[in-house]
Write a protein that holds these residues in place. Structure first.
Motif, PDB file in Angstrom:
ATOM      1  N   LEU A 119       0.849  -1.192   0.000  1.00 23.47           N
ATOM      2  CA  LEU A 119       0.000   0.000   0.000  1.00 23.47           C
ATOM      3  C   LEU A 119       0.882   1.238   0.000  1.00 23.47           C
ATOM      4  O   LEU A 119       1.407   1.637   1.039  1.00 23.47           O
ATOM      5  CB  LEU A 119      -0.924   0.009   1.229  1.00 23.47           C
ATOM      6  N   THR A 185     -10.241  -4.135   7.966  1.00 23.77           N
ATOM      7  CA  THR A 185      -8.808  -3.827   7.999  1.00 23.77           C
ATOM      8  C   THR A 185      -8.449  -2.870   6.863  1.00 23.77           C
ATOM      9  O   THR A 185      -7.712  -1.896   7.062  1.00 23.77           O
ATOM     10  CB  THR A 185      -7.972  -5.110   7.887  1.00 23.77           C
ATOM     11  N   ARG A 188      -9.798   0.620   7.619  1.00 26.76           N
ATOM     12  CA  ARG A 188      -8.984   1.336   8.624  1.00 26.76           C
ATOM     13  C   ARG A 188      -7.696   1.882   8.017  1.00 26.76           C
ATOM     14  O   ARG A 188      -7.147   2.885   8.501  1.00 26.76           O
ATOM     15  CB  ARG A 188      -8.657   0.404   9.799  1.00 26.76           C
ATOM     16  N   LYS A 189      -7.213   1.239   6.966  1.00 21.38           N
ATOM     17  CA  LYS A 189      -5.981   1.689   6.314  1.00 21.38           C
ATOM     18  C   LYS A 189      -6.241   2.752   5.242  1.00 21.38           C
ATOM     19  O   LYS A 189      -5.330   3.135   4.502  1.00 21.38           O
ATOM     20  CB  LYS A 189      -5.249   0.490   5.707  1.00 21.38           C
TER      21      LYS A 189
END
Length: 362
Positions: A119, A185, A188-189
């Motif tokens: 990412l 998840t 949240r990123k």
């Protein structure tokens, strides 16, 4: 065993709406031998013990959704078979030992070394290729990711499993827990959009309620201005994966991509909304191989009548059909220079490909 409210609601809907016209039974061997959706729904509503027997019988079903697609009154018979599988697993009436390889494949996809992500800073969009595409077509997957990054350098990639096998087999709670963990998840990123290449992943993410935007890579590639390779074939017929029945945008995007590469598309009788299952659907080949091969033969017979190779956008469909008829993945046709259509990748090279992709593409 007691019947859940959700299943009783699905059964009642089919019982109320089905007109017993036989259209779905004319297509499906499972229904032809098990009875009409109306008779199945009425039998299940009349006796809880009958539900237990029916829930085991539904593992002969390919879960392809064709029965609902051709239904003239929207009786939604496919939903009762989904609910019956949930019942079977919630009440322990059907054991899944035969499906151990499939469930193991899912678990491996959710663990190191197959699980991974990259990412970049500021990343809000990720490419989610799924498990089987990089296993069978690592070069095409790698090139597709490069094209996406040329369009937006902040595009990330996530290697994981959407847990579709668990859902398909009736392990509802397990599937929801795994998918919820994955989706939350990513949220949240800071991820806001997932670009899918696998139609099963695409459908699975779309059916899960989240804030994420789910977009097929095939729709994205239409506007990426990439130059396709010289194709190995000049004419093909398209096998639409059964989970994309309602995805008209994907149907059009795939056909437009092939035509833009100079490939002529000749359609089979059953395509798009009324496409046939390749035979792999529902994991039926682990339980009733004859039913799975019934679908496979029907699909291949249609392609043989056209007399050209098949192209699809599901790596699993390529794997199931490609041993008996030349079958290519659309990304491989467009992005990888080949002289012929390759045979499906066999075990253990599919696992090796996933590892090579994981350590070279990220």
């Amino acid at each position: 065993m007691p019947v859940s409210k959700q299943m009783r609601k699905a059964l009642q809907h089919t019982a109320d709406e089905c007109i017993d016209c036989g259209k779905c039974m004319a297509y499906c061997r499972f229904l032809a031998e098990s009875g009409s959706p109306l008779s199945i729904a009425l039998n299940a509503l009349s006796d809880d013990e009958t539900v237990d027997d029916l829930s085991q019988r539904t593992y002969d079903c390919s879960s392809c959704g064709l029965c609902s697609a051709v239904c003239p009154v929207k009786a939604e018979p496919a939903e009762i078979f989904t609910q019956l599988r949930y019942h079977a697993q919630a009440n322990g009436t059907f054991k899944l030992e035969k499906y151990a390889p499939l469930l193991s494949y899912e678990r491996l996809g959710q663990r190191f070394p197959f699980k991974a992500e990259s990412l970049p800073e500021g990343c809000t969009t990720v490419f989610f290729p799924g498990c089987t595409l990089p296993a069978m077509f690592p070069d095409a997957t790698r090139i597709a990711f490069k094209i996406l990054k040329l369009k937006d350098p902040r595009t990330g990639i996530v290697l994981n499993c959407c847990s579709k096998p668990s859902k398909m087999l009736g392990l509802k709670s397990k599937h929801e827990e795994n998918l919820s963990t994955l989706v939350h998840t990513l949220e949240r990123k800071g991820i806001k959009k997932i670009l899918t290449a696998c139609p099963n992943c695409h459908a699975t993410f779309k059916q899960f309620e989240s804030r994420l935007e789910i977009v097929s890579i095939y729709e994205k590639l239409k506007y990426a201005n990439f130059i396709p390779v010289t194709p190995a074939v000049k004419e093909v017929t398209i096998h639409d994966p059964c989970v994309t029945r309602s995805e008209s945008n994907i149907h059009k995007a795939v056909r437009d991509l092939l035509k833009s590469a100079g490939i002529r598309v000749s359609e089979m009788k059953h395509n798009r909304t009324e496409t046939l299952c390749c035979g792999e659907g529902g994991g039926t080949n682990f339980h009733n191989k004859a039913y799975a091969m019934y679908w496979s033969r029907k699909r291949i017979n249609e392609a043989q009548r056209i007399g050209v190779p098949m192209v699809t956008y599901c790596a699993g469909c390529v794997n199931f059909l490609g041993g008996n008829h030349p079958t290519a993945h659309v990304l491989d046709i467009l992005l990888v220079k080949r002289k012929t259509i390759p045979k499906p990748v066999a075990f253990p090279f599919n696992y090796l490909n996933r590892l090579i992709f994981r350590f070279t593409a990220l």
